[in-house]
Design a protein around this motif. Structure first.
Motif, PDB file in Angstrom:
ATOM      1  N   GLY A  10       0.829  -1.211   0.000  1.00  0.00           N
ATOM      2  CA  GLY A  10       0.000   0.000   0.000  1.00  0.00           C
ATOM      3  C   GLY A  10       0.855   1.250   0.000  1.00  0.00           C
ATOM      4  N   ALA A  11       2.000   1.190  -0.722  1.00  0.00           N
ATOM      5  CA  ALA A  11       2.954   2.319  -0.707  1.00  0.00           C
ATOM      6  C   ALA A  11       2.563   3.438  -1.663  1.00  0.00           C
ATOM      7  N   SER A  12       1.520   3.231  -2.460  1.00  0.00           N
ATOM      8  CA  SER A  12       1.190   4.242  -3.475  1.00  0.00           C
ATOM      9  C   SER A  12       0.467   5.459  -2.899  1.00  0.00           C
ATOM     10  N   SER A  13      -0.102   5.338  -1.688  1.00  0.00           N
ATOM     11  CA  SER A  13      -0.791   6.500  -1.109  1.00  0.00           C
ATOM     12  C   SER A  13      -0.895   6.376   0.408  1.00  0.00           C
ATOM     13  N   GLY A  14      -1.406   7.437   1.042  1.00  0.00           N
ATOM     14  CA  GLY A  14      -1.740   7.398   2.465  1.00  0.00           C
ATOM     15  C   GLY A  14      -0.607   6.968   3.389  1.00  0.00           C
ATOM     16  N   ILE A  15      -0.949   6.085   4.317  1.00  0.00           N
ATOM     17  CA  ILE A  15      -0.010   5.664   5.376  1.00  0.00           C
ATOM     18  C   ILE A  15       1.233   4.992   4.781  1.00  0.00           C
ATOM     19  N   ALA A  34       1.953  -1.968  -4.553  1.00  0.00           N
ATOM     20  CA  ALA A  34       0.579  -1.472  -4.751  1.00  0.00           C
ATOM     21  C   ALA A  34       0.229  -1.717  -6.213  1.00  0.00           C
ATOM     22  N   ASN A  84       0.230  -3.181   5.107  1.00  0.00           N
ATOM     23  CA  ASN A  84      -0.591  -1.962   5.261  1.00  0.00           C
ATOM     24  C   ASN A  84      -1.702  -1.855   4.217  1.00  0.00           C
ATOM     25  N   ALA A  85      -1.527  -2.461   3.047  1.00  0.00           N
ATOM     26  CA  ALA A  85      -2.533  -2.318   1.973  1.00  0.00           C
ATOM     27  C   ALA A  85      -3.895  -2.777   2.478  1.00  0.00           C
ATOM     28  N   GLY A  86      -4.923  -2.025   2.140  1.00  0.00           N
ATOM     29  CA  GLY A  86      -6.261  -2.417   2.566  1.00  0.00           C
ATOM     30  C   GLY A  86      -7.292  -1.469   1.993  1.00  0.00           C
ATOM     31  N   VAL A 107      -7.613  -9.053   0.266  1.00  0.00           N
ATOM     32  CA  VAL A 107      -6.627  -7.975   0.432  1.00  0.00           C
ATOM     33  C   VAL A 107      -6.360  -7.688   1.911  1.00  0.00           C
ATOM     34  N   LYS A 151     -10.980  -6.789   9.336  1.00  0.00           N
ATOM     35  CA  LYS A 151      -9.924  -6.277  10.213  1.00  0.00           C
ATOM     36  C   LYS A 151      -9.927  -7.002  11.565  1.00  0.00           C
ATOM     37  N   PRO A 177      -4.983   2.530  13.817  1.00  0.00           N
ATOM     38  CA  PRO A 177      -5.235   3.959  13.596  1.00  0.00           C
ATOM     39  C   PRO A 177      -6.689   4.312  13.866  1.00  0.00           C
ATOM     40  N   VAL A 180      -7.800   8.389   9.669  1.00  0.00           N
ATOM     41  CA  VAL A 180      -6.599   8.954   9.065  1.00  0.00           C
ATOM     42  C   VAL A 180      -6.997   9.728   7.811  1.00  0.00           C
ATOM     43  N   THR A 182      -6.619  10.279   4.647  1.00  0.00           N
ATOM     44  CA  THR A 182      -6.071   9.714   3.409  1.00  0.00           C
ATOM     45  C   THR A 182      -7.228   9.571   2.415  1.00  0.00           C
ATOM     46  N   HIS A 185     -11.386   6.905   2.793  1.00  0.00           N
ATOM     47  CA  HIS A 185     -12.843   7.043   2.957  1.00  0.00           C
ATOM     48  C   HIS A 185     -13.526   7.392   1.630  1.00  0.00           C
TER      49      HIS A 185
END
Ligand SMILES: NC(=O)c1ccc[n+]([C@@H]2O[C@H](COP(=O)([O-])OP(=O)(O)OC[C@H]3O[C@@H](n4cnc5c(N)ncnc54)[C@H](OP(=O)(O)O)[C@@H]3O)[C@@H](O)[C@H]2O)c1
Length: 238
Positions: A10-15, A34, A84-86, A107, A151, A177, A180, A182, A185
């Motif tokens: 999940g490195a492409s955005s957010g956390i 990602a 982290n991806a989700g 995922v 989760k 968290p 957040v 990002t 939502h």
């Protein structure tokens, strides 16, 4: 902390993006994962030779082997695996179609476990697995119920995994968290609640601190840990 070698999904955005930036800027090396190759390439352009990526769809378990090969080639060994991806969907249980159910379970729950199992041969004593859950598991998330269920499954399995990996002298760091700021939502088709908000950078810093200081549970913001005790009595909060 210096020269930390990490795989971040999940490195492409957010956390995940914020954490990749923090790790590389503090002297480490990151393999990001990602689907959005354009976003990964743009991060690579910002970070240079200490960042590389594998564009992979984690809803397809057959793509996981490419991630492990990428880690072997770019990092050799792995100090930290960040699952982290989700994603979530603002829909009632019954509004989810079968494909959405399968994709979300895969995922958010199956892929991180499958990736961890395949990545372990590259990890060593002192390595850590960081699993990004959500503080929402302590509530009944009526707006994101299936997301919450995936989760909770991830949380449960991660706690058990922590015991299993202790025998290998490895750690599992559980991250919970709050809300957040990002794209999460919006992508989920809803609007982020106004309470308990933090930035992706805040969460990234808390995760790095936990890796450094040997903490195994992270709430971000930290006060949101009150949900652990009071969440069951606040079922209608979210
Ligand atoms: N935002 C919140 O309020 C909040 C609160 C608690 C927990 N979390 C958790 O924090 C984690 C990160 O979320 P975020 O807030 O940073 O949201 P985000 O900005 O939407 O980031 C989600 C990341 O997951 C990746 N991803 C989603 N589906 C994927 C797939 N099929 N294959 C590979 N990668 C996939 C996305 O990349 P691509 O789209 O490029 O594939 C993206 O990089 C998630 O696990 C989320 O559940 C978020």
């Amino acid at each position: 902390m210096n020269k930390l070698k990490a795989v971040v999904t999940g490195a492409s955005s957010g956390i995940g993006r914020a954490l990749s930036l923090e790790i590389v800027r503090s002297g480490g090396r990151v393999l990001g994962v990602a689907r959005n190759e354009g976003a990964l390439l743009s991060l690579k352009n910002d970070l240079g030779e200490n960042f590389s990526y594998v564009a992979a769809d984690l809803s397809k378990l057959s793509e996981i082997d490419r991630v492990v090969e990428g880690a072997k080639g770019f990092l050799g060994s792995v100090d930290v695996l960040v699952n982290n991806a989700g994603f979530g969907l603002y829909k009632s249980v019954l509004e989810h179609n079968d494909d959405e159910l399968i994709s979300m379970v895969t995922v958010n729950f199956i892929a991180p476990i499958a990736l961890t199992r395949r990545m372990l041969p590259l990890m060593h004593e002192g390595s850590a697995v960081v699993n990004v859950v959500t503080a929402g598991i302590h509530l009944l998330m009526t707006k994101l119920p299936v997301y919450g269920a995936t989760k909770i499954a991830f949380h449960y399995a991660s706690r058990a995994l922590a015991h299993e990996l202790k025998q290998r002298r490895m750690r599992v760091i559980l991250v919970y968290p709050g809300v957040v700021l990002t794209e999460f939502h919006q992508r989920a088709g809803g609007i982020a609640p106004s309470r308990g908000r933090v930035t992706a950078e805040d969460v990234a810093k808390s995760i790095l601190k936990a890796i450094e200081k040997g903490k195994n549970v992270v709430y971000a913001p930290s006060y949101i840990s009150f949900l652990r005790m009071l969440g069951p009595f606040l079922p209608e909060l979210y």
